[in-house]
Design a protein around this motif. Structure first.
Motif, PDB file in Angstrom:
ATOM      1  N   GLY A 168      -8.539   8.403   3.465  1.00  0.00           N
ATOM      2  CA  GLY A 168      -8.829   7.308   2.782  1.00  0.00           C
ATOM      3  C   GLY A 168      -7.978   7.153   1.245  1.00  0.00           C
ATOM      4  N   TRP A 169      -7.788   5.792   0.884  1.00  0.00           N
ATOM      5  CA  TRP A 169      -7.270   5.585  -0.412  1.00  0.00           C
ATOM      6  C   TRP A 169      -7.832   4.219  -0.859  1.00  0.00           C
ATOM      7  CZ3 TRP A 169      -4.973   0.944  -1.392  1.00  0.00           C
ATOM      8  CH2 TRP A 169      -4.055   0.798  -3.019  1.00  0.00           C
ATOM      9  N   SER A 170      -8.173   4.371  -2.077  1.00  0.00           N
ATOM     10  CA  SER A 170      -8.595   3.296  -2.952  1.00  0.00           C
ATOM     11  C   SER A 170      -7.937   3.146  -4.333  1.00  0.00           C
ATOM     12  CB  SER A 170     -10.039   3.688  -3.290  1.00  0.00           C
ATOM     13  OG  SER A 170     -10.334   4.744  -4.101  1.00  0.00           O
ATOM     14  N   SER A 171      -8.248   1.816  -4.820  1.00  0.00           N
ATOM     15  CA  SER A 171      -7.565   1.364  -6.057  1.00  0.00           C
ATOM     16  C   SER A 171      -8.669   0.546  -6.805  1.00  0.00           C
ATOM     17  CB  SER A 171      -6.244   0.684  -5.878  1.00  0.00           C
ATOM     18  OG  SER A 171      -5.821   0.176  -7.142  1.00  0.00           O
ATOM     19  N   ALA A 172      -8.742   0.832  -8.040  1.00  0.00           N
ATOM     20  CA  ALA A 172      -9.866   0.134  -8.781  1.00  0.00           C
ATOM     21  C   ALA A 172      -9.321  -0.341 -10.149  1.00  0.00           C
ATOM     22  CB  ALA A 172     -11.256   0.632  -8.693  1.00  0.00           C
ATOM     23  N   LYS A 173      -9.551  -1.537 -10.658  1.00  0.00           N
ATOM     24  CA  LYS A 173      -9.376  -1.870 -11.969  1.00  0.00           C
ATOM     25  C   LYS A 173     -10.152  -1.262 -12.865  1.00  0.00           C
ATOM     26  CE  LYS A 173      -9.041  -5.873 -15.045  1.00  0.00           C
ATOM     27  NZ  LYS A 173      -8.890  -7.519 -15.064  1.00  0.00           N
ATOM     28  N   ILE A 174      -9.761  -0.726 -13.951  1.00  0.00           N
ATOM     29  CA  ILE A 174     -10.388   0.243 -15.012  1.00  0.00           C
ATOM     30  C   ILE A 174     -10.915  -0.879 -16.056  1.00  0.00           C
ATOM     31  CG2 ILE A 174     -10.427   2.130 -16.571  1.00  0.00           C
ATOM     32  CD1 ILE A 174     -11.401   2.909 -14.105  1.00  0.00           C
ATOM     33  N   ASP A 175     -12.046  -0.781 -16.483  1.00  0.00           N
ATOM     34  CA  ASP A 175     -12.532  -1.659 -17.691  1.00  0.00           C
ATOM     35  C   ASP A 175     -12.776  -0.756 -18.611  1.00  0.00           C
ATOM     36  OD1 ASP A 175     -13.052  -3.429 -19.849  1.00  0.00           O
ATOM     37  OD2 ASP A 175     -14.782  -4.179 -18.643  1.00  0.00           O
ATOM     38  N   SER A 176     -12.017  -0.169 -19.806  1.00  0.00           N
ATOM     39  CA  SER A 176     -12.185   0.578 -20.833  1.00  0.00           C
ATOM     40  C   SER A 176     -11.245   0.607 -22.102  1.00  0.00           C
ATOM     41  CB  SER A 176     -12.418   2.153 -20.431  1.00  0.00           C
ATOM     42  OG  SER A 176     -12.474   2.933 -21.337  1.00  0.00           O
ATOM     43  N   PRO A 177     -11.802   0.486 -23.202  1.00  0.00           N
ATOM     44  CA  PRO A 177     -10.968   0.165 -24.399  1.00  0.00           C
ATOM     45  C   PRO A 177     -10.505   1.593 -24.800  1.00  0.00           C
ATOM     46  CG  PRO A 177     -12.984  -0.019 -25.173  1.00  0.00           C
ATOM     47  CD  PRO A 177     -13.328   0.107 -23.487  1.00  0.00           C
ATOM     48  N   ALA A 178     -10.925   2.661 -24.218  1.00  0.00           N
ATOM     49  CA  ALA A 178     -10.211   4.099 -24.751  1.00  0.00           C
ATOM     50  C   ALA A 178      -9.137   4.154 -24.706  1.00  0.00           C
ATOM     51  CB  ALA A 178     -11.288   5.109 -23.935  1.00  0.00           C
ATOM     52  N   PRO A 179      -8.583   5.117 -25.274  1.00  0.00           N
ATOM     53  CA  PRO A 179      -7.133   5.734 -25.416  1.00  0.00           C
ATOM     54  C   PRO A 179      -6.757   6.241 -24.184  1.00  0.00           C
ATOM     55  CG  PRO A 179      -7.880   5.893 -27.632  1.00  0.00           C
ATOM     56  CD  PRO A 179      -9.068   5.596 -26.840  1.00  0.00           C
ATOM     57  N   GLY A 180      -5.718   6.167 -23.475  1.00  0.00           N
ATOM     58  CA  GLY A 180      -5.575   6.917 -22.301  1.00  0.00           C
ATOM     59  C   GLY A 180      -5.827   6.300 -20.895  1.00  0.00           C
ATOM     60  N   ALA A 181      -6.640   5.000 -20.918  1.00  0.00           N
ATOM     61  CA  ALA A 181      -7.269   4.509 -19.769  1.00  0.00           C
ATOM     62  C   ALA A 181      -6.172   3.715 -18.954  1.00  0.00           C
ATOM     63  CB  ALA A 181      -8.066   3.443 -20.265  1.00  0.00           C
ATOM     64  N   ARG A 182      -6.085   3.946 -17.800  1.00  0.00           N
ATOM     65  CA  ARG A 182      -5.053   3.472 -16.890  1.00  0.00           C
ATOM     66  C   ARG A 182      -5.397   2.263 -16.598  1.00  0.00           C
ATOM     67  NH1 ARG A 182      -1.940   7.387 -14.175  1.00  0.00           N
ATOM     68  NH2 ARG A 182      -2.546   9.546 -14.624  1.00  0.00           N
ATOM     69  N   GLY A 183      -4.406   1.260 -16.076  1.00  0.00           N
ATOM     70  CA  GLY A 183      -4.623  -0.162 -15.699  1.00  0.00           C
ATOM     71  C   GLY A 183      -5.528   0.033 -14.449  1.00  0.00           C
ATOM     72  N   ARG A 184      -5.453   0.857 -13.362  1.00  0.00           N
ATOM     73  CA  ARG A 184      -6.126   1.080 -12.211  1.00  0.00           C
ATOM     74  C   ARG A 184      -6.295   2.572 -11.981  1.00  0.00           C
ATOM     75  NH1 ARG A 184      -6.833  -3.691  -9.727  1.00  0.00           N
ATOM     76  NH2 ARG A 184      -7.821  -2.460  -7.738  1.00  0.00           N
ATOM     77  N   MET A 185      -7.420   2.614 -11.356  1.00  0.00           N
ATOM     78  CA  MET A 185      -7.670   4.300 -10.884  1.00  0.00           C
ATOM     79  C   MET A 185      -7.430   4.374  -9.632  1.00  0.00           C
ATOM     80  SD  MET A 185     -11.460   5.957 -10.858  1.00  0.00           S
ATOM     81  CE  MET A 185     -12.014   5.013  -9.638  1.00  0.00           C
ATOM     82  N   GLU A 186      -6.555   5.383  -9.057  1.00  0.00           N
ATOM     83  CA  GLU A 186      -6.496   5.649  -7.851  1.00  0.00           C
ATOM     84  C   GLU A 186      -7.003   6.887  -7.257  1.00  0.00           C
ATOM     85  OE1 GLU A 186      -2.228   5.630  -6.526  1.00  0.00           O
ATOM     86  OE2 GLU A 186      -1.853   3.575  -6.690  1.00  0.00           O
ATOM     87  N   THR A 187      -7.524   6.896  -5.869  1.00  0.00           N
ATOM     88  CA  THR A 187      -8.312   8.163  -5.411  1.00  0.00           C
ATOM     89  C   THR A 187      -7.782   8.170  -3.809  1.00  0.00           C
ATOM     90  OG1 THR A 187     -10.258   7.409  -6.696  1.00  0.00           O
ATOM     91  CG2 THR A 187     -10.499   8.805  -4.782  1.00  0.00           C
ATOM     92  N   TRP A 188      -7.566   9.633  -3.441  1.00  0.00           N
ATOM     93  CA  TRP A 188      -7.220   9.746  -2.308  1.00  0.00           C
ATOM     94  C   TRP A 188      -8.384  10.880  -1.598  1.00  0.00           C
ATOM     95  CZ3 TRP A 188      -3.109   7.790   0.700  1.00  0.00           C
ATOM     96  CH2 TRP A 188      -2.081   7.274  -0.034  1.00  0.00           C
ATOM     97  N   SER A 189      -8.258  10.703  -0.306  1.00  0.00           N
ATOM     98  CA  SER A 189      -9.252  11.600   0.427  1.00  0.00           C
ATOM     99  C   SER A 189      -8.900  11.889   1.765  1.00  0.00           C
ATOM    100  CB  SER A 189     -10.800  11.220   0.504  1.00  0.00           C
ATOM    101  OG  SER A 189     -10.958  10.165   1.145  1.00  0.00           O
ATOM    102  N   ALA A 190      -9.122  13.121   2.248  1.00  0.00           N
ATOM    103  CA  ALA A 190      -9.053  13.560   3.846  1.00  0.00           C
ATOM    104  C   ALA A 190      -9.838  14.509   4.366  1.00  0.00           C
ATOM    105  CB  ALA A 190      -7.620  14.139   3.786  1.00  0.00           C
ATOM    106  N   GLY A 191     -10.224  14.468   5.411  1.00  0.00           N
ATOM    107  CA  GLY A 191     -11.402  15.495   5.938  1.00  0.00           C
ATOM    108  C   GLY A 191     -11.186  15.526   7.545  1.00  0.00           C
ATOM    109  N   ALA A 192     -11.683  16.721   7.931  1.00  0.00           N
ATOM    110  CA  ALA A 192     -11.760  17.066   9.400  1.00  0.00           C
ATOM    111  C   ALA A 192     -12.775  17.796   9.800  1.00  0.00           C
ATOM    112  CB  ALA A 192     -10.244  17.476   9.903  1.00  0.00           C
TER     113      ALA A 192
END
Length: 385
Positions: free
Chosen positions: A250-274
């Motif tokens: 799996g892969w996902s991408s989400a827009k991040i809403d945070s005024p904090a320093p270091g916040a990315r424009g979007r958050m990416e996540t990967w996963s795998a399982g068996a």
């Protein structure tokens, strides 16, 4: 209110019950499940909870069109008392870190008020399933979480990874790639071809205080929106040996809403399982990595398990580790568990669990016996041909 009246009220607003009475068949099934988790933990686990519980009413309605397309709807009502410091897996651990991860939901601020028992409408979606695949619209988990595969376990609610109820309050391992919880979304999944199925989900607004995934419980949690998910799932049985193989990516991408320093424009996540099921035992593992929405704030978790049946009793071993750089947390968890169905709809699991959580202030731990007791039964059934 009678059971018939309750089911009618639940589905009164769906298109299924608006169909002409004599035009199409209609099946409605409703099940109720109650679970109690009892923790008999050592004295060092000062924040542990002795008794946690959950009750679920799950209702599905389905009809089949003349062209073979299945139309359905599902509603799930849940009530739950989880650890008061860990609502929806989120939590504050007093490590001095002021931010919470977009995926993990964990922060280093000091805990304040506790959360008591809660109830939610956790699932409410319409579905159409035909020769071109399955389309879902409504409150539902995304395809990355739905397609998840991982290590086998005899525990349903309090395992090493992805717990529904956490008696220690120390479990931070989440590999099931549940980015949005049951927020309103649109999902599509292809038909399964040669055991392989793919899917995609879009969630406009990922915020919400769900029972197992709370995205706005604390003020430091960033908002998530425009969440895209894609995932694949494989389920194959080898004819020569009877070995069953299940896997996910799996892969996902989400827009991040945070005024904090270091916040990315979007958050990416990967996963795998068996998970591989042999004739005498099964073994599996899963992994997830996320940038958590912040520079230098990565979250990573993995778990593995093995299970075997001894007569009517299933025994499993599970182990997992997780690291949250943003919240400054690192954990290791282990359990050995045995589960058995004592009678129809009455299941009991007994486990020994050991959780260790490393923080800048030192190690926190909780170990001891955890018991799961689950009762389930049919609540309502109706079939009209």
């Amino acid at each position: 209110m009678t059971r018939t009246a309750l089911i009618t009220a639940l589905f009164g607003g769906t298109s299924l019950l608006a169909l002409p009475a004599a035009a199409l068949p209609l099946d409605i099934e409703s099940e109720i499940e109650a679970a109690t988790v009892i923790g008999l933990l050592d004295e060092d686990a000062s924040d542990a909870e002795d008794i946690l519980y959950e009750i679920t009413l799950d209702t599905e309605a389905e009809t089949i069109l003349k062209n073979g397309t299945v139309l359905g709807a599902r509603l799930t009502l849940r009530g739950q008392r989880d650890h008061p410091d860990r609502p929806g897996f989120a939590g504050r651990f007093d490590t001095g870190a002021p931010l919470a991860g977009g995926y993990s939901g964990l922060s280093g601020l000091a805990p304040d008020e506790e959360t008591g028992a809660r109830g939610r409408l956790e699932t409410a979606y319409l579905v159409a399933d035909g020769g071109y695949g399955e389309l879902r619209l409504g409150k539902d988990r995304g395809v990355a979480a739905r397609f998840h595969e991982g290590g086998p376990t005899s525990l349903v609610f309090s395992g090493v990874s992805n717990p529904y109820l956490d008696p220690t309050g120390l479990k931070i391992n989440r590999t099931n790639h549940d980015v949005t919880g049951p927020s309103v979304k649109l999902s599509y999944a292809t038909p399964r071809i040669l055991g392989l199925r793919a899917g995609a989900s879009f969630t406009p607004d990922g915020d919400g205080r769900h029972l197992d995934r709370s995205l706005s419980q604390f003020r430091e949690q960033p908002g998530l929106s425009d969440v895209f998910e894609v995932a694949a799932n494989l389920s194959r049985t080898l004819r020569s040996s009877g070995t069953r193989i299940e896997a996910s990516l799996g892969w996902s991408s989400a827009k991040i809403d945070s005024p904090a320093p270091g916040a990315r424009g979007r958050m990416e996540t990967w996963s795998a399982g068996a998970n591989v099921e042999f004739s005498e035992f099964s073994v599996g593992a899963s992994w997830l990595g996320s940038d958590n929405g912040f520079q230098g704030g990565d979250y990573e978790a993995w778990e593995a398990g093995i299970a075997r049946d001894f007569g009517e009793t299933e025994v499993s071993l599970g182990y997992g580790e997780a690291d949250d750089n943003l919240a400054r947390l690192s954990s290791k968890g282990f359990n050995i568990a045995a589960a058995r169905e004592l009678s129809d709809g009455f299941d009991v699991a007994l486990s020994y669990q050991d959780e260790k959580l490393d923080t800048p202030a030192g190690e926190r731990s909780g170990a001891g016996i955890v018991v799961e007791i689950t009762l389930s039964s049919d609540f309502f059934r109706m079939s009209r041909n």
